[in-house]
Design a protein around this motif. Structure first.
Motif, PDB file in Angstrom:
ATOM      1  N   ILE A  39     -18.915   7.887   7.611  1.00  0.00           N
ATOM      2  CA  ILE A  39     -17.580   7.926   7.009  1.00  0.00           C
ATOM      3  C   ILE A  39     -16.550   8.254   8.087  1.00  0.00           C
ATOM      4  N   ASP A  40     -15.498   7.461   8.157  1.00  0.00           N
ATOM      5  CA  ASP A  40     -14.433   7.676   9.130  1.00  0.00           C
ATOM      6  C   ASP A  40     -13.337   8.582   8.572  1.00  0.00           C
ATOM      7  N   ASN A  41     -13.002   8.371   7.298  1.00  0.00           N
ATOM      8  CA  ASN A  41     -11.891   9.135   6.735  1.00  0.00           C
ATOM      9  C   ASN A  41     -11.931   9.095   5.215  1.00  0.00           C
ATOM     10  N   ILE A  42     -11.434  10.162   4.608  1.00  0.00           N
ATOM     11  CA  ILE A  42     -11.308  10.251   3.156  1.00  0.00           C
ATOM     12  C   ILE A  42      -9.878  10.675   2.837  1.00  0.00           C
ATOM     13  N   TRP A  43      -9.197   9.875   2.028  1.00  0.00           N
ATOM     14  CA  TRP A  43      -7.850  10.216   1.580  1.00  0.00           C
ATOM     15  C   TRP A  43      -7.925  10.887   0.212  1.00  0.00           C
ATOM     16  N   PHE A  44      -7.039  11.865  -0.036  1.00  0.00           N
ATOM     17  CA  PHE A  44      -7.029  12.512  -1.348  1.00  0.00           C
ATOM     18  C   PHE A  44      -5.596  12.658  -1.851  1.00  0.00           C
ATOM     19  N   HIS A  45      -5.472  12.961  -3.135  1.00  0.00           N
ATOM     20  CA  HIS A  45      -4.189  13.184  -3.803  1.00  0.00           C
ATOM     21  C   HIS A  45      -4.350  14.404  -4.685  1.00  0.00           C
ATOM     22  N   VAL A  46      -3.363  15.295  -4.659  1.00  0.00           N
ATOM     23  CA  VAL A  46      -3.369  16.439  -5.565  1.00  0.00           C
ATOM     24  C   VAL A  46      -1.922  16.753  -5.949  1.00  0.00           C
ATOM     25  N   SER A  47      -1.717  17.107  -7.199  1.00  0.00           N
ATOM     26  CA  SER A  47      -0.372  17.392  -7.700  1.00  0.00           C
ATOM     27  C   SER A  47      -0.191  18.889  -7.933  1.00  0.00           C
ATOM     28  N   THR A  48       1.084  19.338  -7.834  1.00  0.00           N
ATOM     29  CA  THR A  48       1.410  20.719  -8.183  1.00  0.00           C
ATOM     30  C   THR A  48       2.490  20.781  -9.270  1.00  0.00           C
ATOM     31  N   ASN A  49       3.149  19.638  -9.521  1.00  0.00           N
ATOM     32  CA  ASN A  49       4.233  19.566 -10.514  1.00  0.00           C
ATOM     33  C   ASN A  49       5.347  20.586 -10.224  1.00  0.00           C
ATOM     34  N   THR A  50       5.566  20.858  -8.946  1.00  0.00           N
ATOM     35  CA  THR A  50       6.618  21.784  -8.535  1.00  0.00           C
ATOM     36  C   THR A  50       7.436  21.141  -7.424  1.00  0.00           C
ATOM     37  N   LYS A  51       8.737  21.060  -7.621  1.00  0.00           N
ATOM     38  CA  LYS A  51       9.587  20.516  -6.570  1.00  0.00           C
ATOM     39  C   LYS A  51       9.633  21.493  -5.406  1.00  0.00           C
ATOM     40  N   ILE A  85       0.112  15.268   3.882  1.00  0.00           N
ATOM     41  CA  ILE A  85       1.513  14.890   3.673  1.00  0.00           C
ATOM     42  C   ILE A  85       2.024  15.537   2.395  1.00  0.00           C
ATOM     43  N   PHE A  86       3.192  16.189   2.475  1.00  0.00           N
ATOM     44  CA  PHE A  86       3.889  16.766   1.320  1.00  0.00           C
ATOM     45  C   PHE A  86       5.060  15.865   0.953  1.00  0.00           C
ATOM     46  N   ASN A  87       5.324  15.716  -0.340  1.00  0.00           N
ATOM     47  CA  ASN A  87       6.604  15.130  -0.735  1.00  0.00           C
ATOM     48  C   ASN A  87       7.369  16.139  -1.604  1.00  0.00           C
ATOM     49  N   LYS A  88       8.628  15.863  -1.824  1.00  0.00           N
ATOM     50  CA  LYS A  88       9.489  16.852  -2.491  1.00  0.00           C
ATOM     51  C   LYS A  88       9.126  17.077  -3.951  1.00  0.00           C
ATOM     52  N   ARG A  89       8.322  16.189  -4.522  1.00  0.00           N
ATOM     53  CA  ARG A  89       7.873  16.371  -5.918  1.00  0.00           C
ATOM     54  C   ARG A  89       6.682  17.322  -5.999  1.00  0.00           C
ATOM     55  N   GLY A  90       6.191  17.772  -4.849  1.00  0.00           N
ATOM     56  CA  GLY A  90       5.067  18.704  -4.856  1.00  0.00           C
ATOM     57  C   GLY A  90       3.718  18.030  -4.857  1.00  0.00           C
ATOM     58  N   THR A  91       3.663  16.755  -4.476  1.00  0.00           N
ATOM     59  CA  THR A  91       2.400  16.027  -4.380  1.00  0.00           C
ATOM     60  C   THR A  91       1.893  16.082  -2.949  1.00  0.00           C
ATOM     61  N   LEU A  92       0.599  16.294  -2.784  1.00  0.00           N
ATOM     62  CA  LEU A  92      -0.025  16.366  -1.476  1.00  0.00           C
ATOM     63  C   LEU A  92      -0.987  15.197  -1.309  1.00  0.00           C
ATOM     64  N   HIS A  93      -0.971  14.623  -0.119  1.00  0.00           N
ATOM     65  CA  HIS A  93      -1.900  13.539   0.209  1.00  0.00           C
ATOM     66  C   HIS A  93      -2.621  13.899   1.502  1.00  0.00           C
ATOM     67  N   GLY A  94      -3.945  13.893   1.472  1.00  0.00           N
ATOM     68  CA  GLY A  94      -4.711  14.067   2.697  1.00  0.00           C
ATOM     69  C   GLY A  94      -4.833  12.730   3.399  1.00  0.00           C
ATOM     70  N   VAL A  95      -4.522  12.687   4.698  1.00  0.00           N
ATOM     71  CA  VAL A  95      -4.459  11.392   5.369  1.00  0.00           C
ATOM     72  C   VAL A  95      -5.315  11.284   6.623  1.00  0.00           C
ATOM     73  N   ALA A  96      -5.830  12.356   7.169  1.00  0.00           N
ATOM     74  CA  ALA A  96      -6.570  12.221   8.422  1.00  0.00           C
ATOM     75  C   ALA A  96      -7.582  13.339   8.606  1.00  0.00           C
ATOM     76  N   GLY A  97      -8.747  12.982   9.117  1.00  0.00           N
ATOM     77  CA  GLY A  97      -9.719  13.962   9.571  1.00  0.00           C
ATOM     78  C   GLY A  97     -10.795  14.361   8.582  1.00  0.00           C
ATOM     79  N   PHE A 127      -6.632  16.573  -8.851  1.00  0.00           N
ATOM     80  CA  PHE A 127      -7.181  16.224  -7.540  1.00  0.00           C
ATOM     81  C   PHE A 127      -8.063  14.989  -7.680  1.00  0.00           C
ATOM     82  N   ARG A 128      -7.911  14.057  -6.762  1.00  0.00           N
ATOM     83  CA  ARG A 128      -8.775  12.877  -6.769  1.00  0.00           C
ATOM     84  C   ARG A 128      -8.858  12.275  -5.372  1.00  0.00           C
ATOM     85  N   ILE A 129      -9.988  11.680  -5.078  1.00  0.00           N
ATOM     86  CA  ILE A 129     -10.164  10.904  -3.860  1.00  0.00           C
ATOM     87  C   ILE A 129      -9.553   9.531  -4.110  1.00  0.00           C
TER      88      ILE A 129
END
Length: 222
Positions: A39-51, A85-97, A127-129
């Protein structure tokens, strides 16, 4: 150099290249009997519902961070190659490593804890891959031209950046939502939505490639 001969065992492969996709969960230990997977990389998404205020995070975290053209903030985890990566809506994305789902989960939790330390009342959910990239290697070279000729419906030549046709094939396995790129050297690239589907795709593809194995010439034939 004399060309190798191809081993043809037509009765071992379904007539339809996409027939018989395994539905059961495949364990990594099973896969090692067929091909090596890395496996080279796994991307993920997780929400916090907080700006969140990205500039505040950038100024108050000890981690290395950079703003992207999209306006999102990319933060490299301390003393690691992991990047989130963070966005202003409070969503996180894992992008590397990340090379295991457990590492992706741990990284997500650490970034949520960072938000809490900065005064945000957040709770991680959903949370999801979202994507997995991996490399595979079968223990033989592949007769790419015959493989494509026999399976034109499902296998297309891969074109390079300049539009030139390469000795690579690409196919999409619908039932596991996985794209596979196949080279004549027996190297495969996988693009899958999660690790389970990656392993299912790996187990599915191997017996369909084996009949197109190129037998290398003996030294006396060189």
């Amino acid at each position: 150099m004399a060309e190798g001969k191809r081993s043809r065992m037509e009765d071992e492969v379904p007539k339809d290249f996409m027939a018989g996709v395994p539905e059961v969960t495949v364990q990594p230990s099973e896969m090692r009997e067929f091909m090596d997977i890395e496996i080279d990389n796994i991307w993920f998404h997780v929400s916090t519902n907080t700006k969140i205020n990205l500039h505040y995070i950038d100024q108050n975290t000890a981690c290395s961070s950079i703003f992207l053209p999209s306006g999102e903030l990319q933060v490299q985890l301390h003393d690691s190659k992991f990047s989130v990566i963070f966005n202003k809506r409070g969503t996180l994305h894992g992008v590397a490593g990340f090379v295991t789902e457990a590492a992706a989960v741990l990284a997500a939790m650490k970034r949520v804890m960072l938000l809490k330390k900065l005064g945000y009342h957040v709770r991680a959910h959903n949370f999801r891959i979202t994507n997995v990239t991996a490399r595979g290697q079968v223990p033989f070279r592949i007769d790419i031209k015959s493989l494509q000729q026999d399976n034109k419906k499902h296998l297309q030549y891969f074109f390079g950046e300049n539009g030139e046709e390469q000795l690579k094939l690409t196919t999409f396995i619908p039932s596991v939502h996985t794209t596979v790129i196949i080279t004549h050297h027996g190297k495969l690239s996988f693009f899958s939505p999660n690790v389970e589907k990656l392993l299912q795709a790996s187990k599915f593809i191997y017996p369909r490639l084996h009949p197109y194995a190129v037998l290398l010439p003996k030294p006396s034939q060189l």
